[in-house]
Design a protein around this motif. Structure first.
Motif, mmCIF file in Angstrom:
data_model
loop_
_atom_site.group_PDB
_atom_site.id
_atom_site.type_symbol
_atom_site.label_atom_id
_atom_site.label_comp_id
_atom_site.label_asym_id
_atom_site.label_seq_id
_atom_site.Cartn_x
_atom_site.Cartn_y
_atom_site.Cartn_z
ATOM 1 N N GLN A 146 0.877 -1.163 0.000
ATOM 2 C CA GLN A 146 0.000 0.000 0.000
ATOM 3 C C GLN A 146 0.920 1.221 0.000
ATOM 4 O O GLN A 146 1.960 1.219 0.668
ATOM 5 N N MET A 147 0.537 2.266 -0.716
ATOM 6 C CA MET A 147 1.384 3.449 -0.765
ATOM 7 C C MET A 147 0.582 4.713 -0.485
ATOM 8 O O MET A 147 -0.548 4.865 -0.965
ATOM 9 N N GLY A 148 1.188 5.594 0.296
ATOM 10 C CA GLY A 148 0.529 6.833 0.631
ATOM 11 C C GLY A 148 1.511 7.991 0.704
ATOM 12 O O GLY A 148 2.721 7.796 0.617
ATOM 13 N N VAL A 149 0.966 9.184 0.864
ATOM 14 C CA VAL A 149 1.759 10.398 0.996
ATOM 15 C C VAL A 149 1.389 11.073 2.310
ATOM 16 O O VAL A 149 0.208 11.147 2.669
ATOM 17 N N ILE A 150 2.404 11.547 3.033
ATOM 18 C CA ILE A 150 2.189 12.380 4.213
ATOM 19 C C ILE A 150 2.999 13.643 3.981
ATOM 20 O O ILE A 150 4.231 13.599 3.938
ATOM 21 N N SER A 151 2.318 14.770 3.801
ATOM 22 C CA SER A 151 3.016 15.988 3.382
ATOM 23 C C SER A 151 2.492 17.223 4.100
ATOM 24 O O SER A 151 1.281 17.399 4.246
#
Length: 226
Positions: A112-117
């Motif tokens: 699973q891939m996500g972004v935290i920005s």
């Protein structure tokens, strides 16, 4: 066992620092050519001061600049600056060489891939879309949505909740030790520091606190860890 991989965007997936300075200087020169009564050096120093005051995600730097110099906002100069900045920025927008192949590798491995920005939600999505990366990510979580910025635990907790995964099954990939690495490990995630070197103090923190941190010089080395 790691099931989810979260990424920072700026200076992690693509080179932010390199093009931002060029784009800002080009915008200021265009504003000067259109009537801003400053030298480029004077304008750049003032813009840096405003960015430091308001933060890089603030969207009215040129408004403040013209008001401070001319006593009131100048719509023409603001528009010239904004258009030039965005045109140059998008012309220079480039992924790091191994970013795409790394994301493809992780996708094939069913992570699973996500972004935290940190930043405004629309701006972060705009970056991912222009870079051709948005379809890789299951979740994109921003500080605007979370109401807190990295390294605060709230933004990481929100990302984990939305992804539906546990902290111990997740890793954060980022270029800033204080924001990405410490923030992630505080909530129980492991972390990968990329495009940045550890200071002696940071090495000591990792050793004393027993943090799960890998350090790599290129995002393409992620596949040696995962």
């Amino acid at each position: 066992m790691i099931k989810a991989v979260f990424f920072d965007i700026d200076d992690t997936l693509y080179d932010t620092s390199g093009f931002a300075k060029l784009a800002r200087k080009a915008a200021l020169q265009a504003m000067i050519d259109a009537g801003l009564p400053l030298s480029q050096q004077e304008a750049y120093l003032l813009l840096r001061e405003i960015i430091k005051e308001k933060g890089s995600n603030y969207d009215k730097h040129f408004n403040i600049l013209t008001k401070r110099v001319m006593g009131d906002e100048n719509p023409l100069l603001i528009a010239v600056g904004m258009i030039t900045y965005h045109n140059v920025k998008f012309a220079l927008l480039r992924l790091f060489p191994d970013t795409m192949s790394t994301l493809i590798y992780l996708k094939k491995k069913d992570y699973q891939m996500g972004v935290i920005s940190n930043g405004l939600t629309i701006k972060q999505w705009e970056k991912l879309i222009r870079l051709g990366l948005y379809h890789f990510f299951d979740e994109v979580v921003t500080s605007q949505e979370a109401g807190s910025e990295k390294p605060d635990s709230e933004i990481f907790q929100l990302a984990l909740e939305r992804m539906g995964c546990k902290a111990e099954e997740s890793v954060m990939v980022g270029n800033k030790f204080s924001e990405d690495i410490l923030g992630a490990t505080e909530v129980g995630m492991s972390a990968i520091l990329v495009n940045s070197e550890l200071t002696e103090n940071e090495k000591e923190i990792i050793e004393i606190e027993g943090l799960k941190v890998d350090v790599i010089s290129d995002i393409g080395q992620v596949n040696t860890i995962l």
